[in-house]
Scaffold this motif. Structure first.
Motif, short mmCIF file in Angstrom:
data_model
loop_
_atom_site.label_atom_id
_atom_site.label_comp_id
_atom_site.label_asym_id
_atom_site.label_seq_id
_atom_site.Cartn_x
_atom_site.Cartn_y
_atom_site.Cartn_z
N ASN A 63 -2.85 -1.81 -5.82
CA ASN A 63 -2.29 -0.62 -5.17
C ASN A 63 -1.86 0.46 -6.15
OD1 ASN A 63 -2.08 -0.84 -2.11
ND2 ASN A 63 -1.33 -2.85 -2.73
N GLY A 64 -2.13 0.26 -7.43
CA GLY A 64 -1.79 1.27 -8.41
C GLY A 64 -0.30 1.46 -8.61
N VAL A 65 0.48 0.39 -8.45
CA VAL A 65 1.93 0.47 -8.65
C VAL A 65 2.21 0.91 -10.09
CG1 VAL A 65 4.01 -0.96 -8.90
CG2 VAL A 65 2.58 -1.15 -6.85
N LYS A 66 3.15 1.84 -10.22
CA LYS A 66 3.43 2.44 -11.52
C LYS A 66 4.50 1.70 -12.32
CE LYS A 66 2.20 7.07 -9.89
NZ LYS A 66 2.71 8.45 -9.65
N TYR A 75 12.56 5.31 -14.47
CA TYR A 75 11.13 5.40 -14.79
C TYR A 75 10.37 6.30 -13.83
CZ TYR A 75 6.49 4.00 -16.31
OH TYR A 75 5.21 4.01 -16.81
N LEU A 76 10.58 6.10 -12.51
CA LEU A 76 9.75 6.77 -11.52
C LEU A 76 10.22 8.18 -11.19
CD1 LEU A 76 9.24 3.78 -9.05
CD2 LEU A 76 7.57 4.71 -10.66
N ARG A 103 0.84 -1.20 0.00
CA ARG A 103 0.00 0.00 0.00
C ARG A 103 0.87 1.26 0.00
NH1 ARG A 103 -3.39 -1.43 3.84
NH2 ARG A 103 -4.72 -2.44 2.28
N GLY A 104 0.63 2.14 -0.95
CA GLY A 104 1.39 3.38 -1.04
C GLY A 104 2.65 3.28 -1.88
N SER A 105 2.94 2.10 -2.39
CA SER A 105 4.16 1.91 -3.19
C SER A 105 3.94 2.34 -4.64
CB SER A 105 4.59 0.45 -3.17
OG SER A 105 4.88 0.02 -1.86
N GLU A 106 4.93 3.00 -5.20
CA GLU A 106 4.90 3.36 -6.62
C GLU A 106 5.69 2.37 -7.46
OE1 GLU A 106 6.20 7.35 -7.14
OE2 GLU A 106 4.27 8.20 -6.54
N GLY A 107 6.72 1.78 -6.87
CA GLY A 107 7.55 0.82 -7.58
C GLY A 107 7.68 -0.47 -6.80
#
Length: 270
Positions: free
Chosen positions: A66-69, A169-170, A27-31
Motif C-alpha cells: 500500500n505504499g505506507v511511508k 515523520y509524516l 489501503r490509503g494509509s500513510e502511517g
C-alpha cells in the motif's frame, strides 16, 4: 475566533494472520502503528506456522503493497542475543526481534518502541500485586530487592510516543526519527522500591517477595534476564531524550499509582 478540527475515523477489519484482509484495511494509509501478539503454541496451516512472526510479516507486506511511508512498532530486543545464548527460551522476545529484521529488510522507514516491564502487570496478565492480611505484596520470580527493572506505563506512554513519531515523520517531515529504536521507560528502579511507593500511595503495607519459579521457562528466564541486565535498556538515559525532544511527556510512577492503581484496589481516592 475558535477553530475546531474534527477528525473522522473509520474502523476496518483486518486479521494479522490474513494478509489479504490487511492489504484491504491499510489501503490509503500513510502511517502504520503495529502491535503483534505472542503465540505460545502456534499451529501449522499449509506448511506455515500461524505465529507472531507471521503476524508481523503479513502487516509489513500489506503496508509495503500500500505504499505506507512510515511504520511504528512496539517491540522487544532478543534476550538470547543479549545473554549470548544463556537465556534462549523467551520466545515472545525472539519473535519480535525477528519481526524487526523483516521490517528493516522491507525498506519501509520505521521506528521501534522497546517496552520495559508493564506497570499494568500489577493487575493485568501476571497480577503481581496481591492482597495479604495486612495489605498487599508484589511477588516476582528471579528478582531480589536490589535488582533494577525498567518499567513502562504502557497505556500512557505507548500512544504518546507512537503519535509523536508518526506526526514528526509524516506531518513535520523529520526523517531523523526514522530507522531508530527508542526504549520507552518511565523509570528504572527495583520491584522492592515499587512496592514501597505503592504502599505510600495506597496507605497500606505493601511488601516485596521473591516468588518461586513458575516452571514456564519463557517467563522465568525473562525475569532472570531482566534482573541480570538491569531491565535491558541501560545504554539509554531515562526518560529517553529522543522522545523528550519530540514533546513526549513521561508520567511518574507516583502518577501511575494514583491514577491507575489506587482506584482499582478499592482505596478511597477522595
Amino acid at each position: 475566533m475558535i477553530f475546531e478540527i474534527l477528525y473522522k475515523y473509520t474502523v476496518l477489519l483486518g486479521d494479522p494472520l490474513d494478509k489479504a484482509s490487511l492489504v484491504s484495511a491499510l489501503r490509503g494509509s500513510e502511517g502504520v502503528f503495529m502491535v503483534t501478539v505472542p503465540v505460545k503454541q502456534p499451529i501449522e496451516v499449509d506448511g506455515e506456522l500461524q505465529d507472531e512472526v507471521m503476524q508481523g510479516r503479513n502487516i509489513i507486506e500489506a503496508a509495503k503493497q500500500n505504499g505506507v511511508k512510515f511504520l511504528v512498532s512496539t517491540s522487544l530486543p532478543s534476550i538470547n542475543k543479549i545473554s549470548g545464548g544463556k537465556y534462549k527460551n523467551c520466545f515472545h522476545y525472539e519473535g519480535k526481534a525477528m519481526i524487526e529484521e523483516h521490517v528493516r529488510s522491507s525498506g519501509i522507514p520505521h521506528a521501534f518502541l522497546h517496552l520495559g516491564a508493564f506497570l499494568e502487570n500489577l493487575w493485568n496478565a501476571q497480577s503481581i500485586l496481591k492482597k495479604t492480611s495486612t495489605g498487599f505484596t508484589i511477588s516476582v520470580q528471579n528478582q531480589t530487592p536490589q535488582d533494577i527493572e525498567a518499567f513502562t506505563w504502557v497505556g500512557r506512554q505507548v500512544p504518546a510516543a507512537a503519535l509523536a513519531l508518526l506526526k514528526s515523520y509524516l506531518v513535520q517531515g523529520d526523517s531523523s526519527v526514522a530507522n531508530k529504536t527508542y526504549p520507552l521507560v518511565n523509570e528504572a528502579t527495583s520491584y522492592a522500591d515499587l512496592a514501597r511507593r505503592t504502599g505510600q500511595v495506597l496507605g497500606v503495607e505493601v511488601t516485596f517477595t521473591t516468588a518461586p519459579e513458575s516452571g514456564m521457562a519463557f517467563m522465568d528466564e525473562m525475569y532472570a534476564a531482566h534482573a541480570e541486565y538491569s531491565g535491558l535498556y541501560t545504554d539509554t538515559p531515562v526518560p529517553n531524550p529522543g522522545l523528550l525532544a519530540l514533546g513526549v511527556e513521561f508520567g511518574s510512577i507516583e502518577e501511575f499509582l494514583k491514577h491507575e492503581v489506587k482506584p482499582r484496589f478499592g482505596v478511597d481516592t477522595a
